[in-house]
Structure formats: structure tokens, C-alpha cells
Design a protein around this motif. Structure first.
Motif, mmCIF file in Angstrom:
data_model
loop_
_atom_site.group_PDB
_atom_site.id
_atom_site.type_symbol
_atom_site.label_atom_id
_atom_site.label_comp_id
_atom_site.label_asym_id
_atom_site.label_seq_id
_atom_site.Cartn_x
_atom_site.Cartn_y
_atom_site.Cartn_z
ATOM 1 N N ALA A 63 -31.461 0.447 -79.757
ATOM 2 C CA ALA A 63 -31.247 0.238 -78.187
ATOM 3 C C ALA A 63 -29.992 -0.468 -77.958
ATOM 4 C CB ALA A 63 -32.444 0.133 -77.393
ATOM 5 N N LEU A 64 -29.865 -1.551 -78.316
ATOM 6 C CA LEU A 64 -28.721 -2.313 -78.132
ATOM 7 C C LEU A 64 -27.362 -1.771 -78.910
ATOM 8 C CD1 LEU A 64 -27.673 -5.063 -77.130
ATOM 9 C CD2 LEU A 64 -28.107 -6.156 -79.266
ATOM 10 N N ASP A 65 -27.607 -0.897 -79.876
ATOM 11 C CA ASP A 65 -26.404 -0.374 -80.282
ATOM 12 C C ASP A 65 -25.956 0.733 -79.582
ATOM 13 O OD1 ASP A 65 -24.573 0.108 -82.912
ATOM 14 O OD2 ASP A 65 -25.720 1.913 -82.921
ATOM 15 N N ALA A 66 -26.819 1.437 -79.020
ATOM 16 C CA ALA A 66 -26.470 2.332 -77.850
ATOM 17 C C ALA A 66 -25.415 1.829 -76.750
ATOM 18 C CB ALA A 66 -27.536 3.071 -77.187
ATOM 19 N N SER A 67 -25.880 0.677 -76.330
ATOM 20 C CA SER A 67 -25.116 -0.108 -75.289
ATOM 21 C C SER A 67 -23.836 -0.620 -76.013
ATOM 22 C CB SER A 67 -25.859 -1.372 -74.855
ATOM 23 O OG SER A 67 -27.158 -0.714 -73.975
ATOM 24 N N ARG A 68 -23.647 -1.023 -77.212
ATOM 25 C CA ARG A 68 -22.608 -1.455 -77.682
ATOM 26 C C ARG A 68 -21.517 -0.385 -77.917
ATOM 27 N NH1 ARG A 68 -24.827 -3.013 -82.131
ATOM 28 N NH2 ARG A 68 -25.631 -5.141 -81.511
ATOM 29 N N LEU A 99 -28.770 9.308 -72.969
ATOM 30 C CA LEU A 99 -30.150 8.931 -72.732
ATOM 31 C C LEU A 99 -31.053 10.202 -73.135
ATOM 32 C CD1 LEU A 99 -32.266 7.442 -71.144
ATOM 33 C CD2 LEU A 99 -31.643 8.496 -69.194
ATOM 34 N N GLN A 100 -30.520 11.396 -72.891
ATOM 35 C CA GLN A 100 -31.237 12.740 -73.252
ATOM 36 C C GLN A 100 -31.567 12.881 -74.867
ATOM 37 O OE1 GLN A 100 -28.342 15.499 -71.721
ATOM 38 N NE2 GLN A 100 -29.795 16.033 -69.843
ATOM 39 N N GLU A 101 -30.741 12.118 -75.556
ATOM 40 C CA GLU A 101 -30.796 11.998 -77.127
ATOM 41 C C GLU A 101 -31.610 11.026 -77.628
ATOM 42 O OE1 GLU A 101 -27.006 12.437 -78.314
ATOM 43 O OE2 GLU A 101 -26.536 14.309 -77.599
ATOM 44 N N ASN A 102 -32.087 10.089 -76.882
ATOM 45 C CA ASN A 102 -32.905 8.928 -77.295
ATOM 46 C C ASN A 102 -34.017 8.996 -76.219
ATOM 47 O OD1 ASN A 102 -30.846 7.187 -79.011
ATOM 48 N ND2 ASN A 102 -29.840 8.063 -77.656
ATOM 49 N N SER A 103 -35.082 9.465 -76.711
ATOM 50 C CA SER A 103 -36.375 9.536 -76.101
ATOM 51 C C SER A 103 -36.996 8.118 -75.806
ATOM 52 C CB SER A 103 -37.263 10.553 -76.889
ATOM 53 O OG SER A 103 -37.896 9.900 -78.132
ATOM 54 N N LYS A 104 -36.561 7.076 -76.614
ATOM 55 C CA LYS A 104 -37.148 5.941 -76.432
ATOM 56 C C LYS A 104 -36.716 4.907 -75.062
ATOM 57 C CE LYS A 104 -38.682 5.078 -81.350
ATOM 58 N NZ LYS A 104 -38.725 4.653 -82.553
ATOM 59 N N LEU A 105 -35.484 5.697 -74.857
ATOM 60 C CA LEU A 105 -35.061 4.866 -73.594
ATOM 61 C C LEU A 105 -35.629 5.356 -72.377
ATOM 62 C CD1 LEU A 105 -31.095 4.732 -75.038
ATOM 63 C CD2 LEU A 105 -33.021 2.981 -75.161
ATOM 64 N N ILE A 106 -35.735 4.553 -71.209
ATOM 65 C CA ILE A 106 -36.198 5.113 -70.209
ATOM 66 C C ILE A 106 -34.929 5.022 -69.061
ATOM 67 C CG2 ILE A 106 -37.547 4.443 -68.118
ATOM 68 C CD1 ILE A 106 -39.103 5.028 -70.453
ATOM 69 N N ARG A 107 -34.076 4.288 -68.987
ATOM 70 C CA ARG A 107 -32.723 4.194 -68.370
ATOM 71 C C ARG A 107 -31.354 4.013 -69.035
ATOM 72 N NH1 ARG A 107 -35.570 0.435 -64.722
ATOM 73 N NH2 ARG A 107 -36.943 1.485 -63.369
ATOM 74 N N ILE A 108 -30.523 4.371 -68.422
ATOM 75 C CA ILE A 108 -28.996 4.271 -68.975
ATOM 76 C C ILE A 108 -28.103 3.963 -67.870
ATOM 77 C CG2 ILE A 108 -28.186 6.284 -69.397
ATOM 78 C CD1 ILE A 108 -26.908 5.352 -71.863
ATOM 79 N N LEU A 191 -40.606 -3.136 -69.212
ATOM 80 C CA LEU A 191 -39.153 -2.697 -69.604
ATOM 81 C C LEU A 191 -38.302 -3.894 -70.058
ATOM 82 C CD1 LEU A 191 -38.317 -0.126 -67.190
ATOM 83 C CD2 LEU A 191 -39.834 0.220 -69.137
ATOM 84 N N SER A 192 -37.485 -3.682 -70.946
ATOM 85 C CA SER A 192 -36.589 -4.711 -71.279
ATOM 86 C C SER A 192 -35.141 -3.984 -71.268
ATOM 87 C CB SER A 192 -36.725 -5.269 -72.726
ATOM 88 O OG SER A 192 -35.922 -6.331 -73.072
ATOM 89 N N SER A 193 -34.149 -4.889 -70.747
ATOM 90 C CA SER A 193 -32.665 -4.537 -70.520
ATOM 91 C C SER A 193 -31.915 -4.902 -71.680
ATOM 92 C CB SER A 193 -32.070 -4.951 -69.282
ATOM 93 O OG SER A 193 -32.855 -4.066 -68.332
ATOM 94 N N LEU A 194 -31.051 -3.938 -72.475
ATOM 95 C CA LEU A 194 -30.334 -4.534 -73.685
ATOM 96 C C LEU A 194 -28.928 -4.249 -72.972
ATOM 97 C CD1 LEU A 194 -33.140 -2.900 -74.700
ATOM 98 C CD2 LEU A 194 -32.185 -4.020 -76.800
ATOM 99 N N ASP A 211 -32.634 0.656 -70.566
ATOM 100 C CA ASP A 211 -33.800 0.023 -70.556
ATOM 101 C C ASP A 211 -34.679 0.880 -71.549
ATOM 102 O OD1 ASP A 211 -32.927 -1.597 -68.404
ATOM 103 O OD2 ASP A 211 -33.696 -0.525 -66.727
ATOM 104 N N MET A 212 -35.561 -0.110 -72.003
ATOM 105 C CA MET A 212 -36.599 0.778 -72.939
ATOM 106 C C MET A 212 -37.893 -0.222 -72.569
ATOM 107 S SD MET A 212 -35.817 -1.298 -76.627
ATOM 108 C CE MET A 212 -37.079 0.252 -77.483
ATOM 109 N N SER A 213 -38.985 1.130 -72.737
ATOM 110 C CA SER A 213 -40.352 0.380 -72.480
ATOM 111 C C SER A 213 -40.871 -0.493 -73.721
ATOM 112 C CB SER A 213 -41.155 1.747 -72.318
ATOM 113 O OG SER A 213 -42.439 1.384 -72.234
ATOM 114 N N LEU A 214 -41.691 -1.210 -73.320
ATOM 115 C CA LEU A 214 -42.307 -2.238 -74.295
ATOM 116 C C LEU A 214 -43.654 -1.889 -74.679
ATOM 117 C CD1 LEU A 214 -41.047 -5.895 -73.018
ATOM 118 C CD2 LEU A 214 -40.082 -3.990 -74.554
#
Length: 227
Positions: A63-68, A99-108, A191-194, A211-214
Motif C-alpha cells: 500500500a505504501l509503495d502505491a503512494s510512493r 485504486l481499481q487494480e488494488n482491491s485491498k485499498l479503499i481510497r486513494i 482504516l489506516s492512511s499511508l 487508505d486501506m481497511s484493517l
């Protein structure tokens, strides 16, 4: 009669000793088996916990790598030597696809400093998807049916609610924020924001975050059997 009595007593005493010995041996065997079983179970729990920890670390890193990665790509807009052409629509669509390609993410989302992206905030002020400032701030959200849609993002200027912006801004570092509920509803998932800062030549231009769900992590903890 006396001999018989002594003989009988000896037989009874011997039998009693054998019963006591057998009882003690049985108790020792039960304790030994139980101890061995608990040790094995404990080993399994530790192994399971280690496996869960490795999975959690991998998910957070992903998840952090997506943001990075997005922050690095967007920073090229402001890179004098390697600048690329990208308008607001291009940047927004790029985030949506991630976001569409990363099902574990809730928001971007991403938020740029005033006039930092293209110097045209005034042209977008009050228009669809923008607040009165026209500042370039985009947020895409996944709903329960896995549909992705753009939602307003205005908390970047609200003290206490904008840590996802102020922390990377102050530190120029990536950060993982403390868990928070997705909404005010008590049953809402945590959720947690990265978040990663958008930097070019050492200057801060904005942030990109996910944001990803915990909930999956909580389920792992619930399934872990501790002995």
C-alpha cells in the motif's frame, strides 16, 4: 489364622501399592502428554503469528509503495530537467486506475499546494469536483459493491483532520497514520492512511495517499489460537 491374616494383609498392601503406583504413573503420563501437546500447540501459534506478521508487513509495504510510486511520478510534473506533460484529468484518471487494480485499498487521493500543479486553481474554483479555492485535490473511493467513484476531499484544510497532509508536509517523509474509523458509525471498519509527499528538487508540492481497511488484520488476530 494368623498366617492367613498376615498373608492377606501383605496381598492387600501389595495391591494397594500397585494401585497407588499405577495412579501416579497415569497422572505423570497425562501431565507429560498434556505438556507436550501444549508445547506443540504453542509452537503452532507462534508460527501462525509470525506468518500473519509477515503478511501484514507485506500488505502495508504494498500500500505504501502505491503512494510512493505515484508521488514519484507526479513529482516529474515539477521536475525542471525531466518534466512530463500531464493535465488534471490525466492525473486524476491515473489515481483511479491504481485504486481499481488494488482491491485491498479503499481510497486513494492527492492534494496539491495552492496553484502548485498547473497554476490554474482560479479557473477551477467552484466547478464540479472542486471547492471554492479550485485547489487540485482528488479522492477516489471504493464502495461495498466494488464500484469506484470520485468523492469530495476538503479536510486537507481542517485542523485535526488533515494529518495526512500536514505530517508529510512537515517531515518530507512517508508516513503511516494511526487507525481511524471509516465513518462515525460504530460498526464502521478501521482504516489506516499511508501517505507519501510529492517532492521535486527538495521542495514540497503536495501528497498522495491511500487508505486501506484493517479488518483483514483483525480477522487474523481473531483466528489466532493462543494456548
Amino acid at each position: 489364622m494368623k498366617v492367613r491374616s498376615i498373608k492377606t494383609r501383605l496381598i492387600l498392601l501389595t495391591g494397594l501399592c500397585m494401585i497407588v503406583a499405577a495412579t501416579v504413573m497415569t497422572a505423570v503420563m497425562v501431565y507429560s502428554v498434556r505438556k507436550t501437546s501444549m508445547k506443540a500447540a504453542s509452537g503452532e501459534s507462534i508460527s501462525q503469528a509470525r506468518g500473519n506478521a509477515a503478511k501484514i508487513k507485506a500488505d502495508l509495504e504494498s500500500a505504501l509503495d502505491a503512494s510512493r510510486t505515484l508521488a514519484q511520478m507526479l513529482s516529474s510534473v515539477k521536475d525542471a530537467e525531466n518534466s512530463i506533460e500531464m493535465d488534471r484529468q490525466d492525473a486524476a484518471v491515473m489515481l483511479k486506475r491504481v485504486l481499481q487494480e488494488n482491491s485491498k485499498l479503499i481510497r486513494i487521493y492527492m492534494v496539491w499546494e495552492p496553484d502548485a500543479f498547473d497554476g490554474r486553481d482560479a479557473s477551477y474554483a467552484g466547478k464540479n469536483g472542486y471547492d471554492a479555492s479550485g485547489r487540485f485535490a482528488v479522492c477516489w473511493e471504493r464502495d461495498a459493491e466494488d464500484n469506484v467513484s470520485r468523492v469530495p476531499l476538503t479536510t486537507y484544510a481542517e485542523e485535526g483532520k488533515n494529518l495526512y497532509y500536514t505530517k508529510p508536509q512537515e517531515s518530507s517523509q512517508e508516513c503511516i497514520l494511526e487507525p481511524f474509523r471509516a465513518s462515525v458509525a460504530a460498526e464502521a471498519p478501521f482504516l489506516s492512511s499511508l501517505v507519501a509527499p510529492i517532492l521535486a528538487d527538495g521542495e514540497f508540492y503536495g501528497v498522495v495517499g491511500v487508505d486501506m481497511s484493517l479488518e483483514p488484520f483483525q480477522e487474523m488476530a481473531d483466528d489466532l489460537e493462543i494456548y
